[in-house]
Design an enzyme around this catalytic site. Structure first.
Site, PDB file in Angstrom:
ATOM      1  CB  ALA A  23      44.223  47.761  40.182  1.00  0.00           C
ATOM      2  CG  PHE A  34      39.413  47.962  38.285  1.00  0.00           C
ATOM      3  CD1 PHE A  34      38.417  47.202  37.691  1.00  0.00           C
ATOM      4  CD2 PHE A  34      40.470  47.296  38.881  1.00  0.00           C
ATOM      5  CE1 PHE A  34      38.470  45.820  37.681  1.00  0.00           C
ATOM      6  CE2 PHE A  34      40.532  45.916  38.899  1.00  0.00           C
ATOM      7  CZ  PHE A  34      39.536  45.172  38.289  1.00  0.00           C
ATOM      8  NE  ARG A  35      36.596  52.362  41.661  1.00  0.00           N
ATOM      9  CZ  ARG A  35      36.582  51.052  41.761  1.00  0.00           C
ATOM     10  NH1 ARG A  35      37.685  50.369  41.580  1.00  0.00           N
ATOM     11  NH2 ARG A  35      35.468  50.399  42.037  1.00  0.00           N
ATOM     12  CD  GLN A 104      41.702  46.705  47.231  1.00  0.00           C
ATOM     13  OE1 GLN A 104      40.575  47.114  46.973  1.00  0.00           O
ATOM     14  NE2 GLN A 104      42.719  47.524  47.455  1.00  0.00           N
ATOM     15  CG  HIS A 122      38.431  41.836  45.357  1.00  0.00           C
ATOM     16  ND1 HIS A 122      38.951  43.082  45.067  1.00  0.00           N
ATOM     17  CD2 HIS A 122      37.589  42.026  46.412  1.00  0.00           C
ATOM     18  CE1 HIS A 122      38.445  43.979  45.891  1.00  0.00           C
ATOM     19  NE2 HIS A 122      37.623  43.365  46.712  1.00  0.00           N
ATOM     20  CB  CYS A 130      31.929  22.530  37.696  1.00  0.00           C
ATOM     21  SG  CYS A 130      30.261  22.024  37.191  1.00  0.00           S
ATOM     22  CB  CYS A 133      29.980  18.307  39.780  1.00  0.00           C
ATOM     23  SG  CYS A 133      31.328  18.675  38.619  1.00  0.00           S
ATOM     24  CB  CYS A 152      31.642  20.911  34.275  1.00  0.00           C
ATOM     25  SG  CYS A 152      32.299  19.507  35.205  1.00  0.00           S
ATOM     26  CG  ASN A 216      47.592  55.186  45.036  1.00  0.00           C
ATOM     27  OD1 ASN A 216      47.629  54.149  44.372  1.00  0.00           O
ATOM     28  ND2 ASN A 216      46.600  56.055  44.929  1.00  0.00           N
TER      29      ASN A 216
END
Length: 245
Positions: A23, A34-35, A104, A122, A130, A133, A152, A216
């Site tokens: 991310a 996220f964290r 990710q 991910h 859908c 279908c 749909c 990072n």
């Protein structure tokens, strides 16, 4: 020689680079991670349920209206555009040096920047199908739907984003392709990920090449595997690298 120059040298001498990202690769494009303290899991929202619950398969099936309200407001960022990290990786692929991006992220910014060899662990917000279908729908079917739960046009089934929710397994072919790419690489660049989400993080253990680089802002459980650690903002670092290649 500073750390960025060291990485530039390794890139120049490499013929098989793989990038493994999370991310943090997209935060400079305006998409929250996220964290971290400013991340999605810490942000305010209008539901009594924690994000980890709302992003589960079970919750999607039982409360799709709440799921889509959260998904539209927190997971979709149509205004986002690629940053220096995405652009450098696309450039390296064009030069034949970078063989794969393993991400990710679900935002599709790597492809928007021009990358083609992308393994999306991910899934992607840009693929939707859908559940009845199987008809394909672009992300606009989610963002532009007047209904709380997008359905749909053919059969009325719920349109599900092709993103991997909690309680769902990763795509087998994506995993196999990611492992093969990492195992064949001579330079592995890991960027913008805390390396805490499994099984994705464990994929880097298949690397047997010359150098592992970790970009990072915070320490990770795999720092001991890195030959080079750079904690500056990844987009800025990648931009500096592009200027020197």
């Amino acid at each position: 020689m500073d750390k960025v120059q060291t990485l530039v040298s390794w890139i120049k001498n490499s013929g098989n680079i793989v990038f493994f990202g999370g991310a943090g690769t997209s935060t400079e494009s305006g998409i929250p991670d996220f964290r971290s303290a400013a991340g999605l899991y810490q942000s305010e929202h209008n539901s009594p349920y924690p994000p980890e619950v709302m992003l589960s398969r079970r919750f999607f099936m039982s409360s799709p209206d709440i799921f889509f309200d959260f998904y539209r407001s927190k997971m979709l960022h149509p205004e986002a555009s690629p940053n220096g990290a995405h652009r450098l990786l696309a450039e390296l692929e064009g030069q034949g040096k970078l063989k794969a991006v393993i991400t990710q992220n679900i935002d599709g910014l790597h492809q928007q920047a021009g990358s083609r060899a992308v393994f999306e662990l991910h899934g992607s917000i840009h693929r939707n199908h859908c559940m009845g279908c199987g008809r394909f729908y672009p992300v606009e079917a989610i963002t532009g739907s007047a209904d709380s739960v997008p359905r749909c046009k053919d059969c009325g089934g719920i349109i599900k984003p092709d993103v991997v929710l909690y309680e769902e397994e990763l795509d087998h072919d994506v995993l196999v392709g990611s492992v093969a790419a990492i195992a064949a690489a001579d330079l592995l660049i890991i960027g913008g990920t805390s390396l805490t989400v499994q099984p994705a993080a464990s994929l880097i253990t298949y690397f047997n090449g010359r150098h592992t680089v970790l970009l990072n802002g915070e320490s990770t459980p795999y720092d001991h595997r890195a030959d080079l650690i750079i904690t500056d903002r990844i987009g800025e670092v990648m931009g500096r690298i592009m200027e020197q290649l």
